[in-house]
Design an enzyme around this catalytic site. Structure first.
Site, short mmCIF file in Angstrom:
data_model
loop_
_atom_site.label_atom_id
_atom_site.label_comp_id
_atom_site.label_asym_id
_atom_site.label_seq_id
_atom_site.Cartn_x
_atom_site.Cartn_y
_atom_site.Cartn_z
N CYS A 131 0.69 -1.78 0.18
CA CYS A 131 0.00 0.00 -0.37
C CYS A 131 0.70 0.83 0.12
O CYS A 131 0.75 1.91 -1.17
CB CYS A 131 -1.24 -0.05 1.08
N HIS A 244 -3.17 6.01 5.03
CA HIS A 244 -2.49 6.10 5.20
C HIS A 244 -1.45 8.26 4.47
O HIS A 244 -1.41 7.70 3.45
CB HIS A 244 -1.07 5.36 4.07
#
Ligand code: A2P
Length: 340
Positions: A131, A244
């Protein structure tokens, strides 16, 4: 009539699997059938797919014959054991774990960056990147192509959803417990994560970096096809549920101004620039990224400590672009192959 595909989602009860199912439905993926698979412990339960409920089946006893595309997100060990079985039965496996990412005969693909790489998949497996690497490269690849990135310094601020459903539950439970003057009782993380920061994601390597940090090094080089890029990462877990964030500092071969970088990013696929120099003129996981598809970029500025340095802040939903969405976008690329 255009072709339809029998699709299996492995890890369908997990944090990523549930969003894979939602995104397949949302984007109208041409599925003739969608099969939800997980471990024996959740077999017989139900998960949602669009307006339907799918009964979860046990991966261990499932026969993959006839499956065209299998999206795996059930951890590396499950992928190592079962992905080859699906590929041998003729499925194209799109694997979200790190099990095959570094193998030379497995393409590692970000749909906006190197979609052409899916064509060479001798093992029938395509890997979905980590990710943190994924969102960073959606933003950095256009800059690399134009100006040549020589070095990347990156600090990540990674949400707990990246560690799965148990981690999401732990942040919620701990937050409630601590506000009620009870102990944090850490289980999924080594120490309290609520109201805290944890500067270790995944295990330590011999060089003092963690495996999560080294994924940023290995995967950046593989996806950009450039082993010369230097990457210096620090990965930190933060008490955020979804999304994130990354503070990224790059050094380029040719000078790039903040205005040039902003213009390039405004035109880049998958990127949304949010960069006003006022309060709130920057993206955050909660206000911009969570539940959205784009990679958001802000705080673009020239590095005052380096003549060819550029700084930026990159935020994205780690479960969507960082995992499930990119996997479905790869499935769309695979589906487009047979449309010829
Ligand atoms: P299960 O619900 O049966 O444990 P998360 O990353 O959110 O923890 O999700 C992990 C996903 O991977 C879940 O769907 C989980 O299913 C699945 N999974 C974990 N281990 C296995 C296994 N050995 N076989 C099949 N699915 C597995």
């Amino acid at each position: 009539m255009s072709r339809t595909f029998k699709v299996a989602v492995v890890g369908a009860t997990g944090a990523v699997g549930e969003v894979m199912l939602a995104i397949l439905a949302e984007r109208g993926f041409p599925a003739s059938e969608v099969i939800a698979l997980a471990s024996e412990r959740s077999a017989g339960g139900e998960v949602s797919y669009g307006g339907d409920d799918l009964v979860v089946r046990d991966l261990a006893t499932f026969d993959p014959a006839g499956v065209d595309i299998a999206l795996f997100s059930a951890g590396g060990a499950t992928s190592l054991e079962h992905a080859p079985r699906f590929a041998a039965a003729g499925a194209v496996v799109i694997d979200n774990s790190s099990a095959f990412r570094r193998d030379d005969d497995v393409p590692l693909v970000v749909s906006e960056v190197n979609p052409e790489a899916i064509a060479h998949r001798p093992r029938g497996i395509i890997a979905n990147p980590n990710c943190s690497t994924m969102q960073m490269l959606v933003a950095l690849a256009p800059i690399h192509r134009r100006y040549g990135i020589e070095r990347i310094n990156v600090c990540t601020y990674q949400s707990v959803s990246g560690a799965g459903r148990a981690a999401l539950e732990e942040l919620g439970r701990q937050t409630g417990a601590l506000l009620n003057f009870q102990g944090p009782d850490p289980q999924r993380f080594p120490v309290q994560i609520a109201f805290n920061l944890i500067p270790q994601i995944d295990e330590f390597m011999d060089n003092g970096y963690t495996r999560e940090e080294m994924k940023l090094v290995w995967e950046t080089r593989k996806i950009l096809g450039d082993d010369g890029i230097q990457v210096n990462p620090t990965a930190v877990r933060v008490p955020v549920f979804y999304g994130h964030s990354e503070a990224v500092h790059i050094e380029t071969r040719d000078k790039v101004t903040a205005a040039e970088a902003r213009a390039l990013l405004e035109a880049a696929p998958g990127v949304e620039v949010v960069d006003e120099r006022v309060a709130g003129g920057w993206p955050t996981p909660v206000t911009h990224a969570s539940g959205k598809d784009a990679v958001f970029v802000g705080r673009i500025r020239e590095d005052l400590s380096h003549p060819r340095g550029l700084d930026m802040w990159i935020v994205s939903d780690n479960i969507r672009k960082g995992a499930a969405l990119n996997a479905v976008q790869i499935a769309e690329l695979v589906a487009a192959e047979s449309a010829g």
